[in-house]
Design an enzyme around this catalytic site. Structure first.
Site, PDB file in Angstrom:
ATOM      1  N   GLU A 138      21.190  19.447 -19.831  1.00 45.33           N
ATOM      2  CA  GLU A 138      21.613  18.571 -18.872  1.00 45.33           C
ATOM      3  C   GLU A 138      22.630  17.636 -19.165  1.00 45.33           C
ATOM      4  OE1 GLU A 138      17.990  17.255 -16.806  1.00 45.33           O
ATOM      5  OE2 GLU A 138      17.882  18.823 -15.676  1.00 45.33           O
ATOM      6  N   ALA A 143       0.917  11.694 -16.000  1.00 43.48           N
ATOM      7  CA  ALA A 143       0.350  10.971 -17.098  1.00 43.48           C
ATOM      8  C   ALA A 143      -1.300  10.673 -16.948  1.00 43.48           C
ATOM      9  CB  ALA A 143       0.936   9.559 -17.292  1.00 43.48           C
ATOM     10  N   SER A 176      10.778  11.548 -18.516  1.00 47.60           N
ATOM     11  CA  SER A 176       9.930  10.876 -17.953  1.00 47.60           C
ATOM     12  C   SER A 176       8.707  11.583 -17.725  1.00 47.60           C
ATOM     13  CB  SER A 176      10.212  10.238 -16.465  1.00 47.60           C
ATOM     14  OG  SER A 176      10.851  11.162 -15.862  1.00 47.60           O
ATOM     15  N   LEU A 177       8.615  12.842 -17.607  1.00 53.03           N
ATOM     16  CA  LEU A 177       7.542  13.763 -17.564  1.00 53.03           C
ATOM     17  C   LEU A 177       7.032  14.093 -18.783  1.00 53.03           C
ATOM     18  CD1 LEU A 177       8.800  16.269 -14.863  1.00 53.03           C
ATOM     19  CD2 LEU A 177       7.228  14.566 -14.255  1.00 53.03           C
ATOM     20  N   ARG A 184      24.831   7.958 -15.614  1.00 58.38           N
ATOM     21  CA  ARG A 184      24.193   7.502 -14.159  1.00 58.38           C
ATOM     22  C   ARG A 184      24.582   6.172 -13.793  1.00 58.38           C
ATOM     23  NH1 ARG A 184      17.878   9.692 -14.077  1.00 58.38           N
ATOM     24  NH2 ARG A 184      18.845  11.998 -14.138  1.00 58.38           N
ATOM     25  N   HIS A 215      19.680   5.831  -9.575  1.00 56.83           N
ATOM     26  CA  HIS A 215      20.318   7.141  -9.399  1.00 56.83           C
ATOM     27  C   HIS A 215      21.348   7.087  -8.591  1.00 56.83           C
ATOM     28  CE1 HIS A 215      20.625  11.347  -9.164  1.00 56.83           C
ATOM     29  NE2 HIS A 215      19.621  11.665  -9.851  1.00 56.83           N
ATOM     30  N   GLN A 224      12.549  16.248  -9.475  1.00 52.07           N
ATOM     31  CA  GLN A 224      13.238  17.457  -9.139  1.00 52.07           C
ATOM     32  C   GLN A 224      13.737  17.838 -10.560  1.00 52.07           C
ATOM     33  OE1 GLN A 224      16.384  16.616  -6.546  1.00 52.07           O
ATOM     34  NE2 GLN A 224      15.178  16.005  -4.618  1.00 52.07           N
ATOM     35  N   GLY A 225      14.299  17.124 -11.458  1.00 54.07           N
ATOM     36  CA  GLY A 225      14.740  17.233 -12.792  1.00 54.07           C
ATOM     37  C   GLY A 225      13.847  18.043 -13.378  1.00 54.07           C
ATOM     38  N   ASP A 241       2.175  -1.642  -7.833  1.00 56.10           N
ATOM     39  CA  ASP A 241       0.632  -2.016  -8.268  1.00 56.10           C
ATOM     40  C   ASP A 241       0.327  -2.422  -9.239  1.00 56.10           C
ATOM     41  OD1 ASP A 241       0.850  -1.720  -5.441  1.00 56.10           O
ATOM     42  OD2 ASP A 241      -0.663  -0.541  -5.026  1.00 56.10           O
ATOM     43  N   GLU A 244       4.910   5.878 -15.836  1.00 53.39           N
ATOM     44  CA  GLU A 244       6.236   4.947 -15.360  1.00 53.39           C
ATOM     45  C   GLU A 244       5.574   3.513 -15.655  1.00 53.39           C
ATOM     46  OE1 GLU A 244       8.342   6.440 -12.184  1.00 53.39           O
ATOM     47  OE2 GLU A 244       9.555   4.338 -12.107  1.00 53.39           O
ATOM     48  N   GLY A 297      -0.249  11.061 -11.386  1.00 53.68           N
ATOM     49  CA  GLY A 297       0.598  11.845 -11.558  1.00 53.68           C
ATOM     50  C   GLY A 297       0.460  12.568 -12.831  1.00 53.68           C
ATOM     51  N   HIS A 329      15.514   4.359  -8.943  1.00 57.63           N
ATOM     52  CA  HIS A 329      14.931   5.573  -9.271  1.00 57.63           C
ATOM     53  C   HIS A 329      13.799   5.692 -10.401  1.00 57.63           C
ATOM     54  CE1 HIS A 329      14.800  10.069 -10.081  1.00 57.63           C
ATOM     55  NE2 HIS A 329      15.441   9.627 -11.259  1.00 57.63           N
ATOM     56  N   ARG A 354      17.425   5.241 -19.380  1.00 55.26           N
ATOM     57  CA  ARG A 354      16.592   6.684 -19.745  1.00 55.26           C
ATOM     58  C   ARG A 354      17.295   7.964 -19.577  1.00 55.26           C
ATOM     59  NH1 ARG A 354      13.678  10.304 -16.600  1.00 55.26           N
ATOM     60  NH2 ARG A 354      14.769   9.426 -14.817  1.00 55.26           N
TER      61      ARG A 354
HETATM   62  C1  SIN Z   1      17.597  14.407 -11.254  1.00 52.17           C
HETATM   63  O1  SIN Z   1      17.410  15.249 -11.188  1.00 52.17           O
HETATM   64  O2  SIN Z   1      18.740  13.980 -11.102  1.00 52.17           O
HETATM   65  C2  SIN Z   1      16.712  13.150 -11.807  1.00 52.17           C
HETATM   66  C3  SIN Z   1      15.994  13.581 -13.197  1.00 52.17           C
HETATM   67  C4  SIN Z   1      15.610  12.619 -13.970  1.00 52.17           C
HETATM   68  O3  SIN Z   1      15.405  11.524 -13.595  1.00 52.17           O
HETATM   69  O4  SIN Z   1      15.036  12.850 -15.018  1.00 52.17           O
END
Ligand code: SIN
Length: 522
Positions: free
Chosen positions: A118, A17, A395-396, A293, A246, A50-51, A225, A379, A15, A355, A390
């Protein structure tokens, strides 16, 4: 693949990382081998994000970002790690993602990167590629890796166990040395062959564990894993009770529980029942559908229990017109339409789902674990950034920063030791039995998922945790016995890791009597 493969650096998972670490090392002239159990290397948690990713808005500063992350983490984040991310993250987004890889982030009318705000962020600082940011990043990153001569990219390869001299060396006296990782046993899913990949440095980048829960936004490979392998190798793992749920995943069985981004509620969608009645005013009169959340997820859980209903709904059609929905949420539109839900006209059936894993393999500021030469990034690792919960879109960024830091540290230390002697590690011996009946594996996996969902889920109680621990330990003993006599397959490896991971999460939840962030005890 040969029985023994030697590489300077082995990276398990690709991914953001693992991919960043691979790219930075390769560009520095270090040959790396990247293995992934997926058939297509893009398949990873990153692909489904997606975020967006945090960048930097006009009114933003590292201090402000640190404050927001610490607040979301319920005062349990490790501030020095948060500061590293806040200071190094935005410049790396520009250097690696924007300038080097040319990721097509959305632009504003002025042609500059469009920076938005956000939930729980105190200012505009997030950049997106519509509602498929992770996918855009992952495609760019994998294209760069495929093209690089220093990268060997192996797909359909399942890491079975990390190699450590104290566990695997033919020299029994190695047990007196500090634990050190020298690579991994890796199963080729096509040929069933298990090879030894020997490496001076190994980076775990296997992602999360959502698949140990009945409902999750994570892809099928997220079985814990990396966490289980690191634990077996003797690495320290921490914060394992903090699983972020989530609030909104698509629920129309047998469709997978894909994420319905928080951005949908950010755009005005309301959580409602089938008759269109909203309900969040009962739970958080101030923030309503944009409450944190965990508050929203527990509210949905409660509505479902009290009413005996299988899901609630998101109403986006009343908030946005068709054209805006198609422009802002093309990925979500397509994925729901595949199962007959047109989000421009229909209510979207949703339930909460596991999530993000905020805990993981303890690592330092360079991504180094407590086992020598073993790094963990993304992660699977716990840098301390996420604390007990979080902040969205971190995370990205964390994966990018620690992927880069691990690469830098490896460059500096690679010359310090030699490749382990190949004869030291014995070849894999297949168990005598046949391959497992897939129905048995699927049933055991379902048992773990149900147990984790019902007893170690959104709301945890002492009796539920006690029951889960008893039953999971019994199941783990059964699975371990079965593993010893059954021919190896990817799904058997995953089942063994999933049950170990479930035990680790449950033990941590049992041990923490206080509700904190994503860990809620009643
Ligand atoms: C989301 O788009 O709701 C998730 C984004 C995230 O978990 O950072």
């Amino acid at each position: 693949m040969n029985d023994i493969h030697e590489t300077e650096v082995l990276i398990i998972g690709c991914g953001i990382a693992g991919g960043t670490a691979a790219l930075q090392l390769a560009e520095a002239g270090v040959p790396v081998t990247v293995v992934t159990r997926a058939r297509a290397p893009e398949e990873s948690n990153t692909y489904y994000a997606q975020g967006g990713i945090i960048y930097q808005g006009a009114a933003d500063s590292p201090d402000l970002l640190v404050q927001d992350v610490l607040h979301a983490g319920a005062s349990h984040s490790y501030e020095p790690a948060v500061r590293v991310m806040a200071e190094e993250g935005p410049p790396l987004v520009r250097q690696i993602l924007v300038e080097k890889l040319g990721i097509p982030f959305d632009l504003g009318a002025d042609g500059a990167l469009q920076v938005i705000k956000e939930a729980a962020h105190s200012t505009e600082r997030i950049i997106h590629a519509a509602d498929s940011t992770g996918k855009a990043i992952e495609i760019g990153l994998m294209n760069a890796l495929r093209a690089h001569p220093n990268v060997t990219l192996l797909t359909g390869q399942t890491a079975v166990d990390l190699l450590t001299l104290s566990h695997h060396s033919r020299d029994r006296l190695a047990v007196y040395q500090p634990r050190a990782c020298v690579g991994a046993y890796v199963l080729d899913q096509e040929s069933d062959h298990v090879s030894r990949i020997l490496a001076k440095k190994t980076i775990l980048a296997t992602g999360g564990l959502g698949q140990i829960y009945l409902r999750t936004t994570n892809p099928e490979g997220s079985r814990g894993d990396g966490l289980a392998m690191a634990h077996r190798a003797g690495a320290r793992t921490i914060n394992n009770e903090f699983i972020q749920f989530h609030p909104t995943t698509f629920h129309l069985p047998p469709a997978p529980h894909t994420l319905i981004s928080e951005a949908v509620r950010g755009a005005g969608a309301r959580l409602v029942h089938a008759d269109g009645q909203p309900f969040m005013q009962k739970y958080d009169p101030q923030w309503l559908d944009l409450a944190p959340r965990d508050v929203v997820a527990r509210a949905i859980h409660r509505e479902m229990l009290e009413r005996g209903i299988p899901n609630v709904y998101l109403d986006l059609r009343s908030a946005l017109g068709r054209e805006s929905i198609l422009t802002r949420f093309p990925g979500i539109y397509e994925s729901c339409l595949r199962y007959g839900i047109d989000i421009t006209q229909d209510l979207i059936p949703v339930v909460p789902g596991a999530h993000y894993f905020c805990g993981g393999v303890w690592v330092d500021e360079n991504g180094l674990s407590t086992v020598r030469h073993l790094y963990a990034v993304g992660e699977v690792s716990c840098t301390g950034v996420h604390g007990a919960n979080r902040l969205a879109s971190t995370s990205l960024l964390e994966g990018l920063v620690w992927g880069n830091r691990a690469a830098r540290h490896i460059q500096q230390t690679l010359g310090d030791h030699d490749m382990p002697p190949p004869d030291d590690i014995p070849p894999w011996l297949h168990a005598p039995g046949d391959k497992a009946d897939p129905a048995l594996i699927a049933q055991d996996m379902r048992t773990i998922q149900q147990m984790m969902w019902n007893y170690v889920g959104l709301v945890r109680t002492t009796p539920r945790l006690a029951r889960a621990l008893r039953e999971l330990r019994h199941l783990e003993t059964e699975i371990e016995g079965f593993y010893q006599v059954t021919r190896l397959t990817d799904s058997l490896v995953g089942l063994r890791n999933a049950v170990r991971t479930a035990v680790l999460v449950t033990l941590a939840a049992w041990g923490n009597k206080r509700s904190m962030g994503a860990h809620y005890r009643e």
